[in-house]
Write an enzyme that holds these catalytic residues in place. Structure first.
Site, PDB file in Angstrom:
ATOM      1  N   ARG A 197       0.835  -1.080  -0.085  1.00 28.40           N
ATOM      2  CA  ARG A 197      -0.044   0.029  -0.061  1.00 28.40           C
ATOM      3  C   ARG A 197       0.931   1.271   0.044  1.00 28.40           C
ATOM      4  NH1 ARG A 197      -3.612   2.454   4.589  1.00 28.40           N
ATOM      5  NH2 ARG A 197      -5.220   3.835   3.235  1.00 28.40           N
ATOM      6  N   HIS A 223       0.728   4.254  -2.721  1.00 29.84           N
ATOM      7  CA  HIS A 223       0.681   5.715  -2.434  1.00 29.84           C
ATOM      8  C   HIS A 223       1.811   6.686  -2.778  1.00 29.84           C
ATOM      9  CE1 HIS A 223      -3.162   5.878   0.191  1.00 29.84           C
ATOM     10  NE2 HIS A 223      -3.060   4.782  -0.260  1.00 29.84           N
ATOM     11  N   ASP A 224       3.026   5.918  -2.867  1.00 32.95           N
ATOM     12  CA  ASP A 224       4.286   6.629  -3.306  1.00 32.95           C
ATOM     13  C   ASP A 224       4.035   7.054  -4.751  1.00 32.95           C
ATOM     14  OD1 ASP A 224       6.613   7.916  -3.399  1.00 32.95           O
ATOM     15  OD2 ASP A 224       7.362   6.073  -3.944  1.00 32.95           O
ATOM     16  N   VAL A 243       1.444   9.505  -6.620  1.00 33.88           N
ATOM     17  CA  VAL A 243       1.763  10.969  -6.423  1.00 33.88           C
ATOM     18  C   VAL A 243       3.122  11.443  -6.815  1.00 33.88           C
ATOM     19  CG1 VAL A 243       1.496  13.023  -4.805  1.00 33.88           C
ATOM     20  CG2 VAL A 243       0.110  11.005  -4.454  1.00 33.88           C
ATOM     21  N   SER A 285       8.891   9.755  -2.291  1.00 31.97           N
ATOM     22  CA  SER A 285       8.363  11.297  -1.463  1.00 31.97           C
ATOM     23  C   SER A 285       7.482  10.769  -0.402  1.00 31.97           C
ATOM     24  CB  SER A 285       7.734  12.009  -2.507  1.00 31.97           C
ATOM     25  OG  SER A 285       6.385  11.277  -3.174  1.00 31.97           O
ATOM     26  N   GLU A 338       4.036  14.595   2.335  1.00 31.94           N
ATOM     27  CA  GLU A 338       3.111  14.005   1.669  1.00 31.94           C
ATOM     28  C   GLU A 338       2.595  12.933   2.772  1.00 31.94           C
ATOM     29  OE1 GLU A 338       3.554  11.061  -1.938  1.00 31.94           O
ATOM     30  OE2 GLU A 338       4.448  12.680  -2.425  1.00 31.94           O
ATOM     31  N   ASN A 352      -3.251   9.720   3.644  1.00 32.00           N
ATOM     32  CA  ASN A 352      -1.789   8.913   3.779  1.00 32.00           C
ATOM     33  C   ASN A 352      -1.757   8.591   5.519  1.00 32.00           C
ATOM     34  OD1 ASN A 352      -1.131   8.613   1.265  1.00 32.00           O
ATOM     35  ND2 ASN A 352      -0.028  10.789   1.429  1.00 32.00           N
ATOM     36  N   HIS A 359      -5.930  -6.015  -2.447  1.00 34.34           N
ATOM     37  CA  HIS A 359      -6.971  -6.173  -1.205  1.00 34.34           C
ATOM     38  C   HIS A 359      -6.944  -7.418  -0.525  1.00 34.34           C
ATOM     39  CE1 HIS A 359      -9.119  -2.190  -1.771  1.00 34.34           C
ATOM     40  NE2 HIS A 359      -7.923  -1.866  -1.659  1.00 34.34           N
ATOM     41  N   THR A 360      -6.300  -8.530  -1.584  1.00 35.04           N
ATOM     42  CA  THR A 360      -6.260  -9.820  -0.938  1.00 35.04           C
ATOM     43  C   THR A 360      -5.697  -9.941   0.500  1.00 35.04           C
ATOM     44  OG1 THR A 360      -6.096 -12.133  -1.527  1.00 35.04           O
ATOM     45  CG2 THR A 360      -4.311 -10.522  -2.148  1.00 35.04           C
ATOM     46  N   THR A 408      -8.645 -15.388   3.833  1.00 35.89           N
ATOM     47  CA  THR A 408      -7.292 -15.625   3.719  1.00 35.89           C
ATOM     48  C   THR A 408      -6.470 -14.388   3.855  1.00 35.89           C
ATOM     49  OG1 THR A 408      -7.213 -15.780   1.230  1.00 35.89           O
ATOM     50  CG2 THR A 408      -7.453 -17.970   2.492  1.00 35.89           C
TER      51      THR A 408
END
Length: 331
Positions: A62, A66-67, A70, A76, A88, A94, A194-195, A250
């Site tokens: 994640r 997110h890096d 942006v 960053s 950031e 974040n 998202h697993t 799982t």
């Protein structure tokens, strides 16, 4: 060729010297000579962390997304705020990023600075750690080109409107990914991350408490699943850290069960359920639910694409001494 006209020579010299220098290309063997133990050190660091803290894979993956979303994959997101700049990582979107992701990158950086000081960028460490942790959790490997430089800017305001939020309409989510050059199919494959991992109760509380005038619970939920979420999150207003696994079946294994859960009405976030309901995304959800091999292949390809989004090379960035601060205080 002789230049008889000195003014012409001077003009050509100035014109050529003013052209931007070509930036070096990313390569898979970038550290082969400058830091031969790069891959070994990162892999050892992430394996140790994942073994002791299984949530590390999801947190780092994640963090990587997110890096890259942006300003590109330039680390960053790792920079901390100071008295004259809100970085950031302190943008509202974040604040829920897991500390395990930051920690594993920092640990690898310390080890690499001891082995080959000033050589390996934090951006390459983050990208490699994310890839290695996906593999450690049972997911696919993918080719990773290296040679990224660390960005010279990190501002909280840069994160505005760059990420899909938990209850966004699917058209908005698709639009955000499209702005990064990511297709609908690639988006559905990437969201398969998202697993593994979890989401805080506040991200989906509107779906289980007072959803509408006619129903307290979002009818898209499997009733038994929703009942379990209500019990789990009943005190979330008092304890904001309360959370639920994105994949309750799982939660620490990288597989295609996330998509199967969507078919069962067990999509935790509004955007999860939305992917199964929307005719543009549902065919890919069904395909990945039925075929884990295809999911792994498409996820790997999409990750390769994400990993080179707006990367900085050569003089466009730097190799930070510390991942949480720029080398110059003026940044």
């Amino acid at each position: 060729m002789a230049y008889n006209n000195p003014f012409l020579f001077l003009f050509l010299f100035i014109s050529i010297s003013s052209l931007p220098l070509a930036q070096p290309e990313l390569t898979t063997n970038y550290y082969q000579k400058s830091c031969p133990k790069f891959s070994e050190i990162v892999q050892t660091t992430v394996s140790k962390k994942q073994s002791s803290t299984p949530a590390t894979a999801a947190a780092t993956l994640r963090l990587f997304f997110h890096d890259c979303m942006v300003g590109g994959c330039d680390a960053s997101i790792l920079v901390t705020s100071n008295s004259f700049n809100t970085a950031e990582r302190d943008a509202d979107v974040n604040l829920s990023l897991g500390g395990d992701g930051f920690n594993v990158v920092m640990s690898a950086k310390i080890a690499l600075e001891l082995e080959c000081p000033g050589v390996v960028s934090c951006a390459d460490i983050l990208a490699t750690a994310a890839r290695d942790l996906v593999v450690a959790a049972g997911g696919p490997s993918f080719e990773l080109r290296l040679g990224r430089k660390d960005g010279l800017e990190s501002k909280a305001t840069s994160s505005e409107n760059q990420f899909p939020l938990a209850n966004m309409a699917m058209s908005q989510v698709i639009s955000i990914f499209a702005s990064k050059g990511i297709s609908i199919q690639e988006m559905v494959a990437l969201v398969g991350a998202h697993t593994i991992g979890y989401s805080h109760c506040k991200e989906f509380s509107n779906r289980i408490f007072n959803f509408s005038e006619n129903s307290e619970i979002d009818p898209a939920y499997n009733p038994a699943y929703a009942s379990g979420l209500r019990k789990l999150c009943e005190n979330f207003t008092k304890d904001r850290s309360m959370s639920a696994f994105n994949d309750v079946m799982t939660p620490f294994k990288f597989d295609n069960v996330y998509y199967k859960n969507l078919q069962r009405g067990m999509g935790l976030l509004g955007t999860d359920s939305g992917m199964f309901a929307d005719k543009r995304t549902k065919p890919f959800v069904d395909m990945y639910a039925a075929n884990q091999t295809r999911f792994f292949l498409d996820f790997a390809r999409a990750m390769e694409k994400v990993s080179v989004l707006q990367v900085k090379t050569g003089s466009q960035g730097e190799v930070r001494h510390r991942c949480d601060s720029f080398n110059s205080l003026n940044n």
